[in-house]
Design an enzyme around this catalytic site. Structure first.
Site, PDB file in Angstrom:
ATOM      1  N   ASP A 130       1.101  -1.313   0.019  1.00 47.03           N
ATOM      2  CA  ASP A 130      -0.066  -0.161   0.147  1.00 47.03           C
ATOM      3  C   ASP A 130       0.955   1.259   0.092  1.00 47.03           C
ATOM      4  OD1 ASP A 130      -2.285  -1.542   0.031  1.00 47.03           O
ATOM      5  OD2 ASP A 130      -2.647  -1.230   2.332  1.00 47.03           O
ATOM      6  N   ARG A 180      -0.781  -0.789  -8.847  1.00 46.27           N
ATOM      7  CA  ARG A 180      -2.046  -0.509  -8.142  1.00 46.27           C
ATOM      8  C   ARG A 180      -2.347   0.871  -8.491  1.00 46.27           C
ATOM      9  NH1 ARG A 180      -3.278  -1.302  -2.393  1.00 46.27           N
ATOM     10  NH2 ARG A 180      -3.754  -3.265  -2.854  1.00 46.27           N
TER      11      ARG A 180
HETATM   12  C1  LIG Z   1      -8.385  -1.682  -3.733  1.00 44.77           C
HETATM   13  C2  LIG Z   1      -7.814  -0.190  -3.353  1.00 44.77           C
HETATM   14  C3  LIG Z   1      -6.899   0.028  -2.573  1.00 44.77           C
HETATM   15  C4  LIG Z   1      -6.389   1.219  -2.325  1.00 44.77           C
HETATM   16  N1  LIG Z   1      -5.153   1.473  -1.761  1.00 44.77           N
HETATM   17  C5  LIG Z   1      -4.789   2.634  -1.176  1.00 44.77           C
HETATM   18  C6  LIG Z   1      -3.381   2.941  -1.119  1.00 44.77           C
HETATM   19  O1  LIG Z   1      -2.657   2.017  -0.826  1.00 44.77           O
HETATM   20  N2  LIG Z   1      -3.024   4.124  -0.772  1.00 44.77           N
HETATM   21  C7  LIG Z   1      -4.029   5.224  -0.653  1.00 44.77           C
HETATM   22  O2  LIG Z   1      -3.741   6.482  -0.623  1.00 44.77           O
HETATM   23  N3  LIG Z   1      -5.116   4.929  -1.216  1.00 44.77           N
HETATM   24  C8  LIG Z   1      -5.629   3.685  -1.359  1.00 44.77           C
HETATM   25  N4  LIG Z   1      -6.922   3.517  -1.711  1.00 44.77           N
HETATM   26  C9  LIG Z   1      -8.016   4.618  -1.615  1.00 44.77           C
HETATM   27  C10 LIG Z   1      -8.175   5.565  -3.016  1.00 44.77           C
HETATM   28  O3  LIG Z   1      -7.016   6.269  -2.862  1.00 44.77           O
HETATM   29  C11 LIG Z   1      -9.415   6.340  -2.689  1.00 44.77           C
HETATM   30  O4  LIG Z   1      -9.370   7.415  -1.812  1.00 44.77           O
HETATM   31  C12 LIG Z   1     -10.537   5.524  -2.944  1.00 44.77           C
HETATM   32  O5  LIG Z   1     -10.451   4.622  -3.766  1.00 44.77           O
HETATM   33  C13 LIG Z   1     -11.696   6.677  -3.289  1.00 44.77           C
HETATM   34  O6  LIG Z   1     -11.604   7.112  -4.809  1.00 44.77           O
HETATM   35  P1  LIG Z   1     -12.527   6.529  -6.017  1.00 44.77           P
HETATM   36  O7  LIG Z   1     -11.215   6.357  -7.192  1.00 44.77           O
HETATM   37  O8  LIG Z   1     -13.112   5.384  -5.578  1.00 44.77           O
HETATM   38  O9  LIG Z   1     -12.960   7.742  -6.497  1.00 44.77           O
HETATM   39  P2  LIG Z   1     -14.144   8.724  -5.816  1.00 44.77           P
HETATM   40  O10 LIG Z   1     -14.413   9.826  -6.655  1.00 44.77           O
HETATM   41  O11 LIG Z   1     -13.793   9.057  -4.400  1.00 44.77           O
HETATM   42  O12 LIG Z   1     -15.458   7.889  -5.770  1.00 44.77           O
HETATM   43  C14 LIG Z   1     -16.234   7.359  -6.978  1.00 44.77           C
HETATM   44  C15 LIG Z   1     -17.278   6.825  -6.415  1.00 44.77           C
HETATM   45  O13 LIG Z   1     -17.303   5.594  -5.575  1.00 44.77           O
HETATM   46  C16 LIG Z   1     -18.147   5.566  -4.467  1.00 44.77           C
HETATM   47  N5  LIG Z   1     -17.132   5.593  -3.419  1.00 44.77           N
HETATM   48  C17 LIG Z   1     -15.994   5.947  -3.050  1.00 44.77           C
HETATM   49  N6  LIG Z   1     -15.452   5.691  -1.932  1.00 44.77           N
HETATM   50  C18 LIG Z   1     -16.340   5.297  -1.343  1.00 44.77           C
HETATM   51  C19 LIG Z   1     -16.657   5.519   0.163  1.00 44.77           C
HETATM   52  N7  LIG Z   1     -15.456   5.211   0.967  1.00 44.77           N
HETATM   53  N8  LIG Z   1     -17.945   4.873   0.456  1.00 44.77           N
HETATM   54  C20 LIG Z   1     -18.659   4.699  -0.479  1.00 44.77           C
HETATM   55  N9  LIG Z   1     -18.635   4.803  -1.424  1.00 44.77           N
HETATM   56  C21 LIG Z   1     -17.681   5.214  -2.136  1.00 44.77           C
HETATM   57  C22 LIG Z   1     -18.969   6.699  -4.621  1.00 44.77           C
HETATM   58  O14 LIG Z   1     -20.341   6.293  -5.204  1.00 44.77           O
HETATM   59  C23 LIG Z   1     -18.261   7.816  -5.379  1.00 44.77           C
HETATM   60  O15 LIG Z   1     -19.188   8.529  -6.262  1.00 44.77           O
HETATM   61  C24 LIG Z   1      -7.347   2.444  -2.399  1.00 44.77           C
HETATM   62  C25 LIG Z   1      -8.562   2.051  -3.118  1.00 44.77           C
HETATM   63  C26 LIG Z   1      -8.736   1.025  -3.564  1.00 44.77           C
HETATM   64  C27 LIG Z   1     -10.223   0.715  -4.206  1.00 44.77           C
END
Ligand SMILES: Cc1cc2nc3c(=O)[nH]c(=O)nc-3n(C[C@H](O)[C@H](O)[C@H](O)COP(=O)(O)OP(=O)(O)OC[C@H]3O[C@@H](n4cnc5c(N)ncnc54)[C@H](O)[C@@H]3O)c2cc1C
Length: 303
Positions: A130, A180
């Site tokens: 991560d 990722r």
């Molecule tokens: C598999 C995975 C591993 C990750 N690993 C890391 C990492 O190592 N380091 C790091 O900094 N970040 C990590 N993240 C988190 C990432 O950085 C984002 O903060 C998170 O994925 C939200 O961004 P999004 O791309 O889904 O877009 P967004 O624009 O935030 O969300 C798009 C849509 O997804 C849905 N959604 C998003 N988040 C949520 C939530 N919490 N609850 C409910 N619905 C939601 C909503 O419908 C939203 O409109 C990871 C995410 C994933 C999926």
């Protein structure tokens, strides 16, 4: 604004103590966390596998300054990998280096990460590191380079919101390299990271293009439908088919979309957190979406 406050709270020991002690918190947390024990994590992987999904498992915990705690976390991962192997299941491991001693001594974190990679390898699987706050990026990439000497399939999460990321991705988008791509979940200053949602989304698309055009294996970690559509266009343009990239989403978030993509033939890997140290992870999930805060408050109010 609320998101920034929650991200600040995610690093506060005082708020951690208060929130962790609230009644009903556990029930709310269970929406995002698969349980506390190895048994719970194995059960979650079994359910996901039966639904046609893949998994990567995260033993919750971060920022430890206690070497016994770092060793215990590594041991928990090894036990999990052994349990999965015995159950005839396969899941990757997602590891936060700060949970295995990065803040104490980078060498300690490397050695613990190596133990986890070895256990994952014995279970026919692999590890992705991560990415945490921007002060840890150089150290994490250094540990990644060292791990890849023995375990070349080790992956890494890269955050699109950081200004430095396109350069890092150009180095990483090489044959066999598993990356990722995430938007980024930490509170970062404008000097190192894009701040507005629009700027972060645009940066994500630029980064995605580098990965999809490159020779590595992109792991597109997002719940954002617009980005998923753009991924499909880029896959088309760069001649990538189902096995050449995958989608990743978080446990409990957009489960219907996870299953839909898997049914269409995509590899969809669900990030499964488990363990009792859920505070930081949980607060970042609240910060991402104001509706989650309302859900949390409603549960506290007993509705
Ligand atoms: C598999 C995975 C591993 C990750 N690993 C890391 C990492 O190592 N380091 C790091 O900094 N970040 C990590 N993240 C988190 C990432 O950085 C984002 O903060 C998170 O994925 C939200 O961004 P999004 O791309 O889904 O877009 P967004 O624009 O935030 O969300 C798009 C849509 O997804 C849905 N959604 C998003 N988040 C949520 C939530 N919490 N609850 C409910 N619905 C939601 C909503 O419908 C939203 O409109 C990871 C995410 C994933 C999926």
């Amino acid at each position: 604004m609320l998101g920034q406050l929650l991200l600040a709270a995610s690093r506060s020991r005082l708020v951690r103590r208060s929130v962790s002690g609230l009644p009903l918190t556990r029930k709310v947390v269970d929406r995002f966390v698969a349980g506390e024990t190895t048994h719970d994590a194995v059960a979650a992987v079994r359910r996901l596998t039966a639904a046609g999904l893949s998994a990567t498992v995260d033993h919750l915990g971060e920022e430890t300054r206690d070497s016994a705690q770092a060793a215990a976390t590594a041991k928990a991962y090894v036990a999990l990998m052994d349990a999965l192997r015995e159950a005839g299941l396969r899941a990757e491991a997602s590891v936060k280096l700060s949970a295995v001693g990065q803040a104490i001594d980078e060498k300690m974190a490397l050695e613990h990460a190596r133990e986890i990679c070895a256990a994952a390898h014995a279970a026919g699987s692999m590890v992705t590191l991560d990415m945490e706050d921007h002060t840890t990026v150089d150290s994490t990439l250094e540990v990644l380079r060292a791990l890849r000497e023995d375990f070349p399939a080790t992956g890494v999460a890269i955050q699109a919101y950081l200004h430095r990321t396109p350069g890092d991705l150009r180095d990483l988008a090489v044959e066999g390299s598993r990356v990722r791509l995430v938007k980024g979940a930490y509170r970062e200053p404008a000097s190192v990271a894009h701040q507005s949602r629009t700027d972060v989304d645009r940066a994500y698309v630029r980064c995605l293009r580098i990965l999809m055009a490159g020779k590595g294996y992109p792991m597109v970690a997002t719940h954002d439908d617009r980005i998923i559509s753009i991924t499909e266009l880029l896959a088309d343009r760069f001649g990538r088919t189902f096995g050449d990239y995958e989608y990743q989403m978080l446990y409990g978030i957009r489960t219907d979309r996870q299953e839909e993509l898997a049914a269409a033939g995509h590899t969809v890997r669900v990030y499964v957190p488990y363990g009792d140290d859920w505070y930081g992870y949980f607060m970042r999930r609240l910060a991402e979406r104001p509706a989650n805060v309302a859900f949390f408050l409603r549960a506290l109010g007993g509705k």
